[in-house]
Write a protein that holds these residues in place. Structure first.
Motif, PDB file in Angstrom:
ATOM      1  N   HIS A   1       0.824  -1.615   0.090  1.00  0.00           N
ATOM      2  CA  HIS A   1       0.237  -0.108   0.068  1.00  0.00           C
ATOM      3  C   HIS A   1       0.721   0.982  -0.246  1.00  0.00           C
ATOM      4  N   ILE A   2       0.524   2.249  -0.306  1.00  0.00           N
ATOM      5  CA  ILE A   2       0.975   3.497  -0.340  1.00  0.00           C
ATOM      6  C   ILE A   2       0.437   4.031   1.353  1.00  0.00           C
ATOM      7  N   GLY A   3       1.717   4.258   1.985  1.00  0.00           N
ATOM      8  CA  GLY A   3       1.689   4.787   3.591  1.00  0.00           C
ATOM      9  C   GLY A   3       1.778   5.865   3.586  1.00  0.00           C
TER      10      GLY A   3
ATOM     11  N   LEU B   1      -0.131   5.208   7.862  1.00  0.00           N
ATOM     12  CA  LEU B   1      -1.131   4.535   7.672  1.00  0.00           C
ATOM     13  C   LEU B   1      -1.611   3.855   7.087  1.00  0.00           C
ATOM     14  N   VAL B   2      -1.824   2.729   5.993  1.00  0.00           N
ATOM     15  CA  VAL B   2      -2.107   2.742   4.994  1.00  0.00           C
ATOM     16  C   VAL B   2      -3.742   2.029   5.040  1.00  0.00           C
ATOM     17  N   GLU B   3      -4.309   2.416   4.381  1.00  0.00           N
ATOM     18  CA  GLU B   3      -5.507   1.951   3.802  1.00  0.00           C
ATOM     19  C   GLU B   3      -5.841   1.103   2.846  1.00  0.00           C
ATOM     20  N   ARG B   4      -7.139   0.630   2.524  1.00  0.00           N
ATOM     21  CA  ARG B   4      -7.604   0.384   0.520  1.00  0.00           C
ATOM     22  C   ARG B   4      -8.731  -0.011   0.870  1.00  0.00           C
ATOM     23  N   ILE B   5      -9.531   0.844   0.087  1.00  0.00           N
ATOM     24  CA  ILE B   5     -11.027   1.532   0.000  1.00  0.00           C
ATOM     25  C   ILE B   5     -12.012  -0.149  -1.085  1.00  0.00           C
ATOM     26  N   GLN B   6     -10.917  -0.756  -1.469  1.00  0.00           N
ATOM     27  CA  GLN B   6     -12.017  -1.879  -2.171  1.00  0.00           C
ATOM     28  C   GLN B   6     -11.675  -2.624  -2.354  1.00  0.00           C
ATOM     29  N   PRO B   7     -11.996  -3.923  -1.793  1.00  0.00           N
ATOM     30  CA  PRO B   7     -13.471  -4.320  -2.317  1.00  0.00           C
ATOM     31  C   PRO B   7     -13.730  -4.070  -0.955  1.00  0.00           C
ATOM     32  N   SER B   8     -12.948  -4.028   0.158  1.00  0.00           N
ATOM     33  CA  SER B   8     -13.839  -3.497   1.143  1.00  0.00           C
ATOM     34  C   SER B   8     -13.269  -2.151   1.967  1.00  0.00           C
TER      35      SER B   8
ATOM     36  N   GLU C   1      14.501  -2.647  -3.656  1.00  0.00           N
ATOM     37  CA  GLU C   1      13.811  -3.873  -2.854  1.00  0.00           C
ATOM     38  C   GLU C   1      12.308  -2.767  -2.633  1.00  0.00           C
ATOM     39  N   VAL C   2      11.928  -1.539  -2.189  1.00  0.00           N
ATOM     40  CA  VAL C   2      10.976  -0.705  -1.815  1.00  0.00           C
ATOM     41  C   VAL C   2      10.624  -0.478  -3.475  1.00  0.00           C
ATOM     42  N   ALA C   3      10.962  -0.165  -4.051  1.00  0.00           N
ATOM     43  CA  ALA C   3      10.543  -0.061  -6.225  1.00  0.00           C
ATOM     44  C   ALA C   3       9.708  -0.895  -5.886  1.00  0.00           C
ATOM     45  N   ALA C   4      10.357  -2.444  -6.115  1.00  0.00           N
ATOM     46  CA  ALA C   4      10.005  -3.804  -6.687  1.00  0.00           C
ATOM     47  C   ALA C   4       8.782  -3.767  -6.035  1.00  0.00           C
ATOM     48  N   ARG C   5       8.401  -3.623  -4.975  1.00  0.00           N
ATOM     49  CA  ARG C   5       7.114  -3.297  -3.865  1.00  0.00           C
ATOM     50  C   ARG C   5       5.895  -2.813  -4.639  1.00  0.00           C
ATOM     51  N   TYR C   6       6.130  -1.730  -5.454  1.00  0.00           N
ATOM     52  CA  TYR C   6       5.886  -0.883  -5.816  1.00  0.00           C
ATOM     53  C   TYR C   6       5.177  -0.658  -7.358  1.00  0.00           C
ATOM     54  N   LEU C   7       6.513  -1.201  -8.000  1.00  0.00           N
ATOM     55  CA  LEU C   7       6.866  -1.014  -9.517  1.00  0.00           C
ATOM     56  C   LEU C   7       6.436  -2.292 -10.445  1.00  0.00           C
TER      57      LEU C   7
END
Length: 142
Positions: free
Chosen positions: A16-18, A69-76, A99-105
């Motif tokens: 997630h984006i923190g 804080l991390v969140e998601r709004i879909q599917p819940s 390592e961190v770039a591989a999580r997001y890209l």
């Protein structure tokens, strides 16, 4: 409803984006809150990579702790917030950035991003936080 420990740790380990928040140190001002990429594995310390001389790094060093804080709004609607002390700050390596770039890209974008960011972003540090206080919820689907 609050999430059980194992579930909140699994959720935090997802890419997630923190939103990092830290005391601004200024009377009459709220905390500094900024979006960040982060790394976390269940049961381990959470870490972020940031500019060595950034305001964020200076405020985290002064406060000695921060909140993520991390969140998601879909599917819940679901979120995890974790706060704790800084347990180490070390110079970042190119492997940390990879390592961190591989999580997001996407995989084919990681190497070009790392090559560009390693030179363009200046000196970076990795700030390690020990998760101490957790707040989480799953508000269900809407």
């Amino acid at each position: 409803m609050a999430l059980p420990r194992e579930e909140r740790e699994r959720f935090l380990a997802e890419p997630h984006i923190g939103a990092l928040s830290v005391d601004s140190g200024s009377e009459g001002r709220g905390p500094l809150s900024v979006p960040v990429w982060y790394q976390y594995q269940p049961g381990a310390n959470l870490w972020v990579l940031t500019g060595r001389d950034s305001r964020k790094a200076e405020l985290v060093a002064a406060a000695g702790r921060f909140t993520m804080l991390v969140e998601r709004i879909q599917p819940s609607v679901r979120y995890v917030s974790v706060e704790g002390p800084v347990v180490g700050t070390v110079p970042a390596t190119k492997d940390d950035l990879r390592e961190v770039a591989a999580r997001y890209l996407p995989a084919d974008k990681v190497a070009p991003y790392v090559d560009e960011a390693w030179t363009a972003h200046g000196e970076q540090v990795v700030i390690h936080m020990h998760p101490e206080h957790w707040l989480s919820s799953d508000l269900g689907s809407f």
